[in-house]
Design an enzyme around this catalytic site. Structure first.
Site, PDB file in Angstrom:
ATOM      1  CB  THR A  78       3.056   4.483   2.779  1.00  0.00           C
ATOM      2  OG1 THR A  78       1.965   4.467   1.866  1.00  0.00           O
ATOM      3  CG2 THR A  78       3.639   3.134   2.892  1.00  0.00           C
ATOM      4  CB  THR A  80      -0.175   2.385   3.180  1.00  0.00           C
ATOM      5  OG1 THR A  80      -0.585   3.633   2.648  1.00  0.00           O
ATOM      6  CG2 THR A  80      -0.946   1.271   2.489  1.00  0.00           C
ATOM      7  CG  ASP A 105      -2.936   3.015  -4.150  1.00  0.00           C
ATOM      8  OD1 ASP A 105      -2.797   4.227  -4.393  1.00  0.00           O
ATOM      9  OD2 ASP A 105      -2.243   2.420  -3.318  1.00  0.00           O
ATOM     10  CB  SER A 108       0.628  -1.714  -3.523  1.00  0.00           C
ATOM     11  OG  SER A 108       1.496  -1.076  -2.619  1.00  0.00           O
TER      12      SER A 108
HETATM   13  N1  GLY Z   1      -0.905   3.474  -1.109  1.00  0.00           N
HETATM   14  C1  GLY Z   1       0.468   3.347  -1.316  1.00  0.00           C
HETATM   15  C2  GLY Z   1       0.809   2.109  -2.066  1.00  0.00           C
HETATM   16  O1  GLY Z   1       0.228   1.079  -1.804  1.00  0.00           O
HETATM   17  O2  GLY Z   1       1.643   2.160  -2.919  1.00  0.00           O
END
Ligand code: GLY
Length: 639
Positions: A450, A468, A497, A522
């Protein structure tokens, strides 16, 4: 002309402390690596001429690379903050040419795809919070799961969760990218410059080449899986498969050509035709870990505009001065960021922490105890409730239920904030309102990624965008259309995620399980702060850092709003966190007495590198003041 101002006098003096990493202790799940100390050059334009720390940190998005003290930057009319100087400069050029904040963000994102490819890019997803002087909107460009994805996506044949790395590398982890379409949607509403103009800096840099930055070289040197992709190996490594060093001039003609297509045809260039086919082929034809993402998935993707999640944040008399009412706005689900930050800040209001100043420039053990207890309660709710709102009902039918003052006042009673109060044995999820289906809590798992962009323009608009490709280097798949041009762009691994387990041991489903077309939960926390009475912008900020994003951003908000620091000073504060388990403290930033005091209250304390990448811009009486994280290569420019 870029304006590099001098730092303002701190409201409560804190010397910006360069971060040094010595030998660190790591969580049991991580491997400790020795780390070299870091000198701290003071010029923001020359990040990382010092030696580079090498850290394998648990739950950190990308390893730490170096630390460079930043002065903070004052500007009068507009300001732009991004994670790489070339990207910041592209944004500044757009603002100087009369562009809007959205124009600047698009130019920045395209350059980041080239110069910070490990963190974000056109192969990933993003959230953009936009304020046009009147209204705040939340643009959602989060990836979606392919139509053929199943809840077992992240499980091995025996039904056990795959090891994180096994899931990440290859086509399995790739979600349908959303960043370009989200930016296009935002540009239709808020752009001032022609779409194609915004691609010029990135196309020029990709064609002429750019110098590999210290951070990129450091992360390349630590990376092991990227070279297994033939396109990435040919681009990021020399003929002996050695990663390119700092200063190597890297050209990316394939990305230049792809960006020309997107400049001409918009997001459709990625959703249909040869480029869409190349993306799908890359995912589906991975030799050992293929995924299902198809051209139909790419064509079906839709970025959406959501109502932002806003909540009141009254700050009473204290270190920052007189009482003040703020309104904070962030991303609603599928991000858990605004809910968790709002809960942590809201819970702390009901503890003595609200009246506690910094001690010797850092948060006291007492304050850290209350903060991390609040964090554990917030992370328990996040694990229980938060997922894509198209698939999961908010408690009581409203995500605001998780931020309701009465609910937080009740939850805060679980925190023992008496003198030397004890850490909770367990931090349970709360009961903020009825849910249609009672989900099982999701275990905390690795989460990475990110980059963050903040912009304020000359027209009174502002944005905070966090973007990200998930893990550092994403899925390690580099798309190239096979037209004889070198390079390309990386695809995300955002599917990791999602919860690796679709259900708990008793078979109860987990809200954030994989489902076709669903957006993974996220932690990204782009945040805009407003003065509640006037509605005027106070601050734009955010950070990379996986689940730690929530803590890095909360720390910075607290530093500015409660402790009266400027953005640079707040960013410089040592990092701290709890994701529900141990209390994580940034290595070498807290003294032994504080650590001992936390342990005496029952905290398991782990000192570790916590390499945030914060960028934040605040309004001042004369314009703006921006800060960039000394732990990464970010820079603020403006006029
Ligand atoms: N992949 C990082 C987030 O979305 O938190």
């Amino acid at each position: 002309m870029a304006f590099l101002g001098t730092p303002r006098s701190p409201a409560s003096p804190q010397s910006p402390v360069p971060v040094g990493f010595g030998r660190i202790r790591l969580l049991a799940l991580a491997t400790a690596l020795a780390v070299g100390g870091c000198a701290a050059p003071t010029t923001p334009q020359a990040p990382g001429s010092a030696g580079f720390a090498r850290v394998a940190a648990p739950l950190s998005p990308e390893a730490a690379s170096t630390s460079v003290a930043k002065p903070g930057w004052a500007t009068k009319t507009y300001a732009v903050a991004a994670a790489n100087p070339l990207a910041t400069e592209a944004g500044r050029q757009m603002l100087q040419a009369g562009g809007s904040a959205v124009d600047a963000a698009i130019a920045i994102q395209m350059v980041l795809t080239l110069v910070e490819p490990q963190s974000s890019g056109i192969g990933g997803g993003a959230f953009l919070l936009h304020f046009d002087g009147r209204r705040t909107q939340a643009f959602d460009g989060r990836e979606t799961a392919p139509a053929a994805a199943t809840p077992a996506l992240l499980q091995a044949a025996d039904g056990k969760p795959l090891p994180f790395r096994e899931a990440v590398v290859g086509g399995r982890s790739v979600g349908v990218p959303g960043t370009v379409q989200m930016l296009e949607l935002a540009h239709r509403q808020h752009g001032r410059l022609p779409w194609a103009r915004l691609f010029e800096p990135a196309i020029a840099l990709a064609t002429q080449g750019f110098d590999v930055s210290p951070r990129m070289a450091t992360l390349l040197a630590q990376e092991t899986a990227l070279k297994k992709d033939p396109v990435a190996a040919a681009y990021f490594y020399d003929a002996q498969v050695q990663p390119w060093p700092v200063g190597h001039r890297l050209r990316n003609p394939e990305l230049a050509a792809v960006l020309q297509e997107v400049a001409r045809h918009g997001s459709a260039a990625m959703a249909t035709g040869g480029l869409a086919q190349a993306i799908a082929d890359k995912v589906q034809q991975h030799p050992t870990n293929p995924g299902t993402l198809s051209v139909q998935d790419l064509a079906a993707y839709r970025a959406v505009v959501r109502e932002p999640l806003c909540f009141d944040y009254p700050v009473s008399d204290g270190p920052a001065g007189a009482a003040h009412n703020y309104s904070l706005c962030g991303m609603p689900p599928p991000s858990s960021g605004a809910i968790a930050i709002g809960q942590i800040l809201g819970l702390l209001r009901h503890t003595p922490a609200a009246a506690q100043a910094l001690q010797d420039g850092v948060p006291s053990a007492d304050w850290l105890h209350q903060y991390t207890e609040a964090a554990r309660l917030a992370f328990a709710d996040r694990a229980q409730f938060v997922a894509d709102p198209a698939f999961v009902q908010a408690p009581g039918g409203d995500w605001g239920s998780l931020l309701a003052p009465d609910y937080l006042a009740h939850r805060a009673k679980l925190i023992d904030s008496s003198s030397m109060g004890e850490r909770m044995k367990t931090a349970p999820a709360g009961n903020p309102g009825d849910v249609r289906l009672a989900y099982a809590p999701m275990a905390e798992q690795e989460e990475y990624g990110t980059s963050h962009i903040s912009v304020v323009d000359a027209y009174g608009s502002a944005l905070a965008m966090t973007t990200t490709i998930e893990d550092g280097w994403g899925s390690r798949l580099m798309v190239n259309r096979g037209l004889g041009l070198g390079g390309g762009f990386l695809l995300n691994n955002e599917m990791t995620d999602f919860s690796f387990s679709p259900a708990d041991a008793a078979g109860h489903p987990i809200a954030n399980r994989v489902e076709p077309g669903k957006r993974p939960r996220s932690s990204m926390s782009p945040t805009l702060v407003f003065d509640k009475a006037s509605g005027q912008l106070v601050l734009s900020g955010g950070s990379p850092g996986g689940a730690l994003i929530i803590h890095f951003t909360a720390k910075t908000l607290y530093g500015v709003l409660n402790w009266g620091l400027n953005t640079q000073q707040a960013i410089n504060l040592p990092n701290f966190a709890s994701l529900g388990g141990p209390t994580l403290l940034e290595a070498h930033r807290f003294d032994a007495a504080a650590i001992q005091s936390l342990k005496a209250r029952g905290h398991e304390v782990v000192e570790v590198a916590l390499p945030s990448g914060l960028q934040a811009i605040q309004r001042t009486p004369t314009g703006y003041f921006g800060g960039a994280d000394p732990r990464r290569e970010g820079l603020v420019l403006g006029d």
